[in-house]
Scaffold this motif. Structure first.
Motif, PDB file in Angstrom:
ATOM      1  N   ASP A  19      45.099  67.118  49.673  1.00 36.18           N
ATOM      2  CA  ASP A  19      45.693  66.733  48.400  1.00 36.18           C
ATOM      3  C   ASP A  19      44.865  65.621  47.767  1.00 36.18           C
ATOM      4  N   ASP A  20      44.724  65.693  46.451  1.00 36.50           N
ATOM      5  CA  ASP A  20      43.939  64.693  45.739  1.00 36.50           C
ATOM      6  C   ASP A  20      44.828  63.502  45.401  1.00 36.50           C
ATOM      7  N   THR A  21      45.075  62.692  46.433  1.00 41.34           N
ATOM      8  CA  THR A  21      45.949  61.540  46.214  1.00 41.34           C
ATOM      9  C   THR A  21      45.159  60.234  46.338  1.00 41.34           C
ATOM     10  N   GLU A  22      45.620  59.244  45.608  1.00 41.56           N
ATOM     11  CA  GLU A  22      44.947  57.951  45.612  1.00 41.56           C
ATOM     12  C   GLU A  22      45.213  57.238  46.934  1.00 41.56           C
ATOM     13  N   LYS A  23      44.138  56.660  47.492  1.00 39.81           N
ATOM     14  CA  LYS A  23      44.318  55.891  48.727  1.00 39.81           C
ATOM     15  C   LYS A  23      43.686  54.525  48.548  1.00 39.81           C
ATOM     16  N   LYS A  24      44.082  53.598  49.402  1.00 44.63           N
ATOM     17  CA  LYS A  24      43.504  52.257  49.342  1.00 44.63           C
ATOM     18  C   LYS A  24      42.042  52.306  49.744  1.00 44.63           C
ATOM     19  N   SER A  25      41.179  51.592  49.030  1.00 42.53           N
ATOM     20  CA  SER A  25      39.776  51.502  49.445  1.00 42.53           C
ATOM     21  C   SER A  25      39.547  50.119  50.049  1.00 42.53           C
TER      22      SER A  25
END
Lengths: 485, 95
Positions: free
Chosen positions: B64-70
């Motif tokens: 899934d194209d979900t935002e994650k912490k970088s």
């Protein structure tokens, strides 16, 4: 007491019944390191302070009844596995000061299981070597004979287990780098199926061949470690979403009625007679346990070394392009311009063997040579894999010696790369085919050097390997010795 | 000769490596020994055989194209040899 001599499963019992604490075990490991490390040199970096802290934490959790699978057990990590906040060198000057900002998935899994992390073990630079002589941080010695190599590239991980400088360790295996040093140091080492264990956070060498696996004192410990490190990882696109069995269930099952394939191509002339005798003895014991041994053929065996030493350096030359002195790692100060800085950084940051393989790989992939080398090797690789597919229709597992000879002397093969490459002749095929393999101690030479036997099984059949290896281990008549350090 | 000293120099440039003349000579002879050994593969007819690039092939691995912490710029730059002022510093590129 020398608690550091015990196995994971022995220590688990003592920790659970309260007769021993993790702090006591961990202290015994560091006492051992203090007394033998100068001779063996298994480690690049020790993590004593955090380890003692982890051990106290483990003891607290055990008291609360919250122990995990490895709670309180001191484990060492090959210095190719990223550890958050702890220097990870890969045995190279170019990563001398690299401090990763995250943990490899296997390191997170060990931490979650409660392990005490002892330190980072020595290795051939970028895992390229069969002897742990190419490390920027010095040579590791074989605990059984300090004038000999421990094998490689996971030589530090195998020597640390053999010398009781940890209870178990993790290594990586691209062409035999777990199984071969395990055999030469008299311990158990497993390369799992490609995709069984996540490679996320492992410094890449040859991405289609690399796999992480355990080095342990016995087969049951190998099963315990496999339970902890196996499984699918969303961060690693080649890790396989397949169910992971409880590997400890395969220990102590019998092998009556099994068929063990013996490939004629692995019992060739030139193999050390004492190694052959030990393998023959192993076959007799397995037959005594009700297994049937069947001669089989893996006809493309003789091409494995050539295929491997085209594919692995090709992938390495691409993977190692990232070390350019810009984002992390070593950089020379005297680069006149960007190109000059790249060349000077890489030329002084990499050692001779790594540069040789980058050159070999770059040449194999270069315009005009690609078809003759890389494509040709990848086609023969298909034939090697097909050999195994056919073989496993006739047998449950395959038995071979792990190495063609016992540990050689330090310096003996350093100036002859081809001879060094040929020492991996029996372990490369499993990486090319992606199948799992295990090396188990099966005796000693007259001069007292350990010998290993290798079992191979079809994809995702690590359980079968643990089952036959443990059946053999429990019924073999070889005496259990320890290196005299 | 499978590879000449001149070709070794060319490949070294492609790989962004520098070697002294002595090193080039030794490397040329070692690479020749290894490449001659590789000729063993020419004994096999591989016409029509599909090359294997991965022993276990997985196709179309999607998530899934979900935002994650970088990890953020500060940590990303912490290990850089020259990571001042929020950039990776490099020697002059354009004269």
């Amino acid at each position: 007491m020398e608690f550091n001599r015990l196995t994971i499963h022995e220590l688990q019992k003592k920790l659970r019944d309260g007769s021993l604490t993790s702090v006591e075990i961990t202290e015994s490991v560091y006492r051992r390191i203090a007394s033998v490390e100068e001779k063996v040199h298994s480690y690049i970096t020790l993590m004593e302070e955090s380890a003692i802290w982890q051990a106290r934490e483990a003891d607290r959790r055990i008291k609360e009844g919250k122990a995990g699978e490895l709670t309180g057990i001191p484990i060492a990590l090959k210095d190719i596995l990223c550890t958050e906040g702890v220097r990870t060198t890969c045995g190279s000057r170019i990563l001398e000061n690299f401090i990763p900002p995250y943990d490899a998935t296997v390191v997170s899994k060990l931490k979650d299981a409660g392990a005490v992390l002892v330190g980072k073990t020595n290795m051939d630079e970028f895992a390229m070597g069969s002897s742990t002589e190419t490390s920027w941080f010095g040579i590791t010695k074989n605990p059984w004979d300090l004038e000999r190599i421990p094998g490689g590239s996971s030589g530090g991980s195998a020597a640390a287990v053999a010398a009781d400088e940890c209870i178990a360790s993790l290594g990586t295996d691209t062409g035999g780098s777990i199984r071969q040093p395990a055999a030469l140091c008299g311990v158990v080492g497993m390369k799992p199926t490609y995709g069984r264990v996540s490679r996320f956070g492992m410094v890449a060498f040859a991405s289609s061949l690399d796999q992480i696996g355990p080095v342990t004192k016995d087969v049951e410990d190998c099963a315990i470690m496999m339970n902890v490190i196996s499984g699918h990882d969303i961060n690693e696109s080649t890790s396989v979403p397949a169910e992971v069995p409880d590997y400890t269930k395969f220990i102590s099952r019998d092998i009556r009625g099994w068929t063990v394939g013996i490939p004629g191509e692995y019992f060739i002339e030139g193999i050390d007679p004492e190694i052959k005798a030990a393998a023959d003895e192993t076959i007799k014991i397995l037959e005594g346990l009700g297994a049937k041994c069947l001669e089989i053929s893996l006809p493309h065996t003789e091409y494995c070394v050539a295929v491997y030493y085209i594919i692995a350096p090709s992938e390495a030359s691409s993977n190692l392009a990232r070390y350019d002195g810009v984002r992390y790692g070593f950089r020379t100060r005297d680069g006149e311009n960007l190109l000059d800085m790249y060349k000077k950084t890489r030329s002084s940051g990499f050692g001779a063997e790594v540069k040789r393989r980058i050159m070999l790989g770059t040449h194999s992939l270069s315009s005009g040579y690609y078809d003759a080398y890389y494509k040709k090797a990848s086609q023969v690789r298909a034939l090697i894999r097909d050999d195994f597919d056919k073989a496993f229709k006739k047998c449950d597992v395959i038995l071979t010696p792990t190495t063609p000879a016992p540990a050689f002397r330090i310096g003996e093969k350093l100036d002859d790369p081809l001879q060094m490459y040929l020492f991996d002749i029996f372990t490369l095929s499993t990486n090319l085919a992606g199948i799992p393999g295990i090396s188990v101690p099966c005796g000693y030479t007259k001069s007292g050097l350990p010998i290993g036997v290798q079992f191979m099984a079809n994809h995702f059949e690590e359980g079968k390997l643990l089952q036959i290896a443990s059946a053999y281990e429990k019924n073999s008549t070889i005496e259990r010795r320890r290196p005299n350090l | 000769m499978k590879i000449t000293k001149k070709e070794v120099g060319y490949v070294a440039h492609l790989a962004r490596l520098d070697f002294s003349e002595d090193e080039k000579g030794k490397l040329t002879s070692q690479l020749n020994t290894i490449l001659v050994y590789m000729d063993i593969l020419n004994r096999i007819d591989t016409a029509g055989i599909q090359p294997v690039t991965h022993a276990i092939s997985l196709d179309n691995v999607l998530r899934d194209d979900t935002e994650k912490k970088s990890i953020g710029a500060e940590i990303a730059l912490a290990s850089a040899p020259d990571g001042n002022m929020g950039f990776f510093g490099v020697p002059r590129v354009i004269e």
